[in-house]
Design a protein around this motif. Structure first.
Motif, mmCIF file in Angstrom:
data_model
loop_
_atom_site.group_PDB
_atom_site.id
_atom_site.type_symbol
_atom_site.label_atom_id
_atom_site.label_comp_id
_atom_site.label_asym_id
_atom_site.label_seq_id
_atom_site.Cartn_x
_atom_site.Cartn_y
_atom_site.Cartn_z
ATOM 1 N N GLY A 16 0.839 -1.191 0.000
ATOM 2 C CA GLY A 16 0.000 0.000 0.000
ATOM 3 C C GLY A 16 0.875 1.241 0.000
ATOM 4 O O GLY A 16 0.559 2.263 0.610
ATOM 5 N N ARG A 17 2.014 1.125 -0.691
ATOM 6 C CA ARG A 17 3.000 2.217 -0.685
ATOM 7 C C ARG A 17 2.731 3.165 -1.841
ATOM 8 O O ARG A 17 2.512 2.721 -2.974
ATOM 9 C CB ARG A 17 4.378 1.576 -0.826
ATOM 10 N N PRO A 18 2.749 4.482 -1.608
ATOM 11 C CA PRO A 18 2.524 5.437 -2.705
ATOM 12 C C PRO A 18 3.552 5.232 -3.823
ATOM 13 O O PRO A 18 4.730 4.986 -3.549
ATOM 14 C CB PRO A 18 2.720 6.802 -2.047
ATOM 15 N N ALA A 19 3.090 5.360 -5.065
ATOM 16 C CA ALA A 19 3.898 4.979 -6.227
ATOM 17 C C ALA A 19 5.195 5.758 -6.374
ATOM 18 O O ALA A 19 6.183 5.224 -6.865
ATOM 19 C CB ALA A 19 3.064 5.111 -7.490
ATOM 20 N N ALA A 20 5.224 7.015 -5.941
ATOM 21 C CA ALA A 20 6.416 7.827 -6.201
ATOM 22 C C ALA A 20 7.535 7.581 -5.187
ATOM 23 O O ALA A 20 8.591 8.200 -5.277
ATOM 24 C CB ALA A 20 6.046 9.300 -6.215
ATOM 25 N N HIS A 21 7.329 6.704 -4.219
ATOM 26 C CA HIS A 21 8.352 6.514 -3.190
ATOM 27 C C HIS A 21 9.402 5.487 -3.620
ATOM 28 O O HIS A 21 9.080 4.331 -3.855
ATOM 29 C CB HIS A 21 7.703 6.084 -1.875
ATOM 30 N N PRO A 22 10.661 5.922 -3.717
ATOM 31 C CA PRO A 22 11.713 5.054 -4.269
ATOM 32 C C PRO A 22 12.091 3.898 -3.344
ATOM 33 O O PRO A 22 11.853 3.946 -2.143
ATOM 34 C CB PRO A 22 12.887 6.014 -4.437
ATOM 35 N N LEU A 23 12.693 2.877 -3.942
ATOM 36 C CA LEU A 23 13.066 1.652 -3.216
ATOM 37 C C LEU A 23 14.584 1.490 -3.171
ATOM 38 O O LEU A 23 15.297 1.972 -4.053
ATOM 39 C CB LEU A 23 12.497 0.430 -3.946
ATOM 40 N N ILE A 24 15.055 0.756 -2.167
ATOM 41 C CA ILE A 24 16.478 0.417 -2.095
ATOM 42 C C ILE A 24 16.723 -0.833 -2.941
ATOM 43 O O ILE A 24 15.966 -1.801 -2.865
ATOM 44 C CB ILE A 24 16.898 0.136 -0.634
ATOM 45 N N VAL A 25 17.784 -0.812 -3.763
ATOM 46 C CA VAL A 25 18.187 -2.002 -4.520
ATOM 47 C C VAL A 25 19.303 -2.694 -3.731
ATOM 48 O O VAL A 25 20.315 -2.076 -3.386
ATOM 49 C CB VAL A 25 18.675 -1.637 -5.942
ATOM 50 N N HIS A 26 19.084 -3.990 -3.438
ATOM 51 C CA HIS A 26 20.054 -4.786 -2.684
ATOM 52 C C HIS A 26 20.912 -5.576 -3.651
ATOM 53 O O HIS A 26 20.392 -6.179 -4.597
ATOM 54 C CB HIS A 26 19.330 -5.726 -1.726
ATOM 55 N N LEU A 27 22.212 -5.575 -3.392
ATOM 56 C CA LEU A 27 23.166 -6.274 -4.264
ATOM 57 C C LEU A 27 23.916 -7.339 -3.461
ATOM 58 O O LEU A 27 24.033 -7.232 -2.235
ATOM 59 C CB LEU A 27 24.174 -5.272 -4.840
ATOM 60 N N GLY A 28 24.450 -8.332 -4.181
ATOM 61 C CA GLY A 28 25.197 -9.398 -3.512
ATOM 62 C C GLY A 28 26.696 -9.158 -3.537
ATOM 63 O O GLY A 28 27.453 -9.811 -2.820
ATOM 64 N N ASP A 29 27.126 -8.200 -4.366
ATOM 65 C CA ASP A 29 28.553 -8.011 -4.573
ATOM 66 C C ASP A 29 28.849 -6.573 -4.980
ATOM 67 O O ASP A 29 28.132 -5.999 -5.804
ATOM 68 C CB ASP A 29 28.993 -8.954 -5.706
ATOM 69 N N VAL A 30 29.929 -6.023 -4.431
ATOM 70 C CA VAL A 30 30.273 -4.621 -4.699
ATOM 71 C C VAL A 30 30.637 -4.395 -6.181
ATOM 72 O O VAL A 30 30.495 -3.285 -6.704
ATOM 73 C CB VAL A 30 31.386 -4.152 -3.722
ATOM 74 N N GLN A 31 31.036 -5.482 -6.859
ATOM 75 C CA GLN A 31 31.346 -5.379 -8.302
ATOM 76 C C GLN A 31 30.143 -4.901 -9.118
ATOM 77 O O GLN A 31 30.297 -4.374 -10.210
ATOM 78 C CB GLN A 31 31.725 -6.762 -8.881
ATOM 79 N N LYS A 85 3.164 -3.164 6.014
ATOM 80 C CA LYS A 85 2.256 -2.228 5.350
ATOM 81 C C LYS A 85 2.829 -0.824 5.482
ATOM 82 O O LYS A 85 3.470 -0.492 6.494
ATOM 83 C CB LYS A 85 0.867 -2.282 6.012
ATOM 84 N N PHE A 86 2.582 0.018 4.495
ATOM 85 C CA PHE A 86 3.126 1.373 4.466
ATOM 86 C C PHE A 86 2.811 2.128 5.768
ATOM 87 O O PHE A 86 1.661 2.144 6.225
ATOM 88 C CB PHE A 86 2.548 2.129 3.270
ATOM 89 N N GLY A 87 3.854 2.743 6.340
ATOM 90 C CA GLY A 87 3.665 3.577 7.526
ATOM 91 C C GLY A 87 3.699 2.826 8.846
ATOM 92 O O GLY A 87 3.703 3.436 9.902
ATOM 93 N N ARG A 88 3.711 1.489 8.794
ATOM 94 C CA ARG A 88 3.645 0.719 10.037
ATOM 95 C C ARG A 88 5.042 0.268 10.468
ATOM 96 O O ARG A 88 6.041 0.576 9.820
ATOM 97 C CB ARG A 88 2.714 -0.473 9.860
ATOM 98 N N LEU A 89 5.083 -0.493 11.559
ATOM 99 C CA LEU A 89 6.366 -0.942 12.105
ATOM 100 C C LEU A 89 7.045 -1.935 11.170
ATOM 101 O O LEU A 89 6.395 -2.813 10.610
ATOM 102 C CB LEU A 89 6.140 -1.633 13.449
ATOM 103 N N SER A 90 8.349 -1.824 11.045
ATOM 104 C CA SER A 90 9.104 -2.786 10.238
ATOM 105 C C SER A 90 9.183 -4.127 10.976
ATOM 106 O O SER A 90 9.243 -4.157 12.198
ATOM 107 C CB SER A 90 10.514 -2.262 9.981
ATOM 108 N N PRO A 91 9.194 -5.238 10.219
ATOM 109 C CA PRO A 91 9.249 -6.568 10.841
ATOM 110 C C PRO A 91 10.674 -6.997 11.152
ATOM 111 O O PRO A 91 11.572 -6.842 10.326
ATOM 112 C CB PRO A 91 8.651 -7.475 9.764
#
Ligand code: TXA
Ligand code: MG
Length: 338
Positions: free
Chosen positions: A64-79, A153-159
């Motif tokens: 339920g996150r507003p569309a314009a809110h950016p996400l973090i991209v997770h990587l497995g390697d610094v390369q 859910k958007f705005g709530r406590l992180s699990p």
């Protein structure tokens, strides 16, 4: 994807056969455009292939996150960094070398190929390598980037446990991967290195002091242009109302609400003298312990049905800054969630 609706029990950290099977299964689901709840050292993430727009859309729909809110991209390697970031300043190299894998997110100028749905249409992308065995195994076998906001859910406590994810997002996730309780317990520190002087967008799992010591400068504060939902006034909120006060006023503030008929929980490092009708929840003295237990304690308070939490902020040193930030946001008027 009904047959992928597998729920896994807690997995040992040694590489048992079942763990390999589960990592394979998670990767298969991600490649097919599904959603996997993944443990990280900070909080559980709701992961999808960051190059698959339809998969990423499912994250927004489920949270339920507003569309314009950016996400973090997770990587497995610094390369892989240069595949996502078109410029990697020296400060980024230094921070990555010192703190990755770990609870630090770097905001950098993005490569043109990065999807708008990931960046919220901005020219920057947020990147991190999480420090959790299972997450790293999944990321490395998957090979690409995984968009993963906190699995709530958007705005709530992180699990901070797989159980939290199950109870909040349940059947909307194709696989909940149980990696045990999160070791850090608050989200990553976000540092903006995309323009000019480095600035702190969100205090988190790596203390600001350590970043400043490494870079030999003071971090600026969040540039107002940058959209970051974790920086909205009311965020990370329990269901109970939250009121902040000082240690000297704590007992009175709590007693007053108790007299008004509310069921009151007190959250503070030092325990005040309280009437029996008021429950006390300890905020551990050690800031890292306070961070690790914060969300689980707030969830516990909610599960017990308290109307209001009266809390005292801990000192700002180390992870104390992140704990203060989350409690302050939880205390902000709820209608400021946009
Ligand atoms: O520890 C964490 O960071 C967790 C785990 C799962 O890795 N993830 C997390 O994601 O907290 P989320 O979506 O709940 O918060 C991501 C934060 C938001 O405040 C978002 O706006 C900010 O990162 N962010 C993402 N991309 C950004 C960008 N390009 N510029 C500025 N902020 C950005
Ligand atoms: Mg979040």
């Amino acid at each position: 994807m009904a047959e992928s609706n597998v729920r896994l029990g807690h997995l040992p950290s040694i590489k048992s056969r079942s763990e390999f099977v589960s990592v394979d299964r998670a990767v298969e689901i991600l490649r097919a455009g599904g959603l996997v709840a993944l443990p990280t050292e900070t909080v559980y993430g709701l992961a999808a292939d960051a190059d698959n727009e339809l998969a990423v859309r499912k994250i927004f729909a489920l949270k339920g996150r507003p569309a314009a809110h950016p996400l973090i991209v997770h990587l497995g390697d610094v390369q892989q960094l240069s595949h996502w970031a078109r410029e990697i300043p020296k400060a980024a190299e230094q921070l990555a070398a010192a703190f990755w894998p770990g609870p630090l997110t770097l905001v950098l100028p993005k490569q043109p190929r990065v999807l708008d749905i990931i960046t919220g249409g901005q020219d920057t992308v947020a990147l991190r390598i999480p420090n959790h065995d299972l997450a790293l195994q999944v990321l490395r076998e998957f090979g690409g980037g995984l968009a993963a906001p906190s699995a709530n859910k958007f705005g709530r406590l992180s699990p901070t446990t797989a159980q939290h994810v199950m109870s909040e997002l349940g059947d909307g996730v194709d696989l909940v991967f149980d990696g045990g309780p999160c070791a850090v317990g608050v989200e990553s520190t976000i540092v903006d290195l995309s323009s000019g002087a480095p600035s702190l967008l969100r205090p988190g799992g790596i203390p600001k002091e350590q970043i400043e010591a490494l870079l030999g400068l003071k971090l600026g504060t969040a540039a107002s242009q940058v959209r970051a939902p974790g920086t909205l006034a009311s965020h990370y909120a329990p269901r109970a109302g939250l009121v902040l006060t000082t240690q000297d006023k704590l007992a009175d503030e709590a007693a007053q609400r108790d007299l008004w008929g509310a069921s009151v929980a007190v959250l503070s490092v030092q325990k005040p003298a309280l009437p029996e009708s008021i429950a006390y929840f300890a905020l551990p003295h050690d800031p890292a312990d306070a961070a690790r237990t914060l969300y689980a304690t707030l969830r516990n308070i909610d599960a017990q049905g308290f109307d209001v939490i009266v809390a005292v902020l801990p000192p700002e040193t180390g992870l104390g800054l992140a704990v203060r930030d989350r409690l302050t946001r939880a205390a902000a008027p709820r209608d400021s969630v946009k």
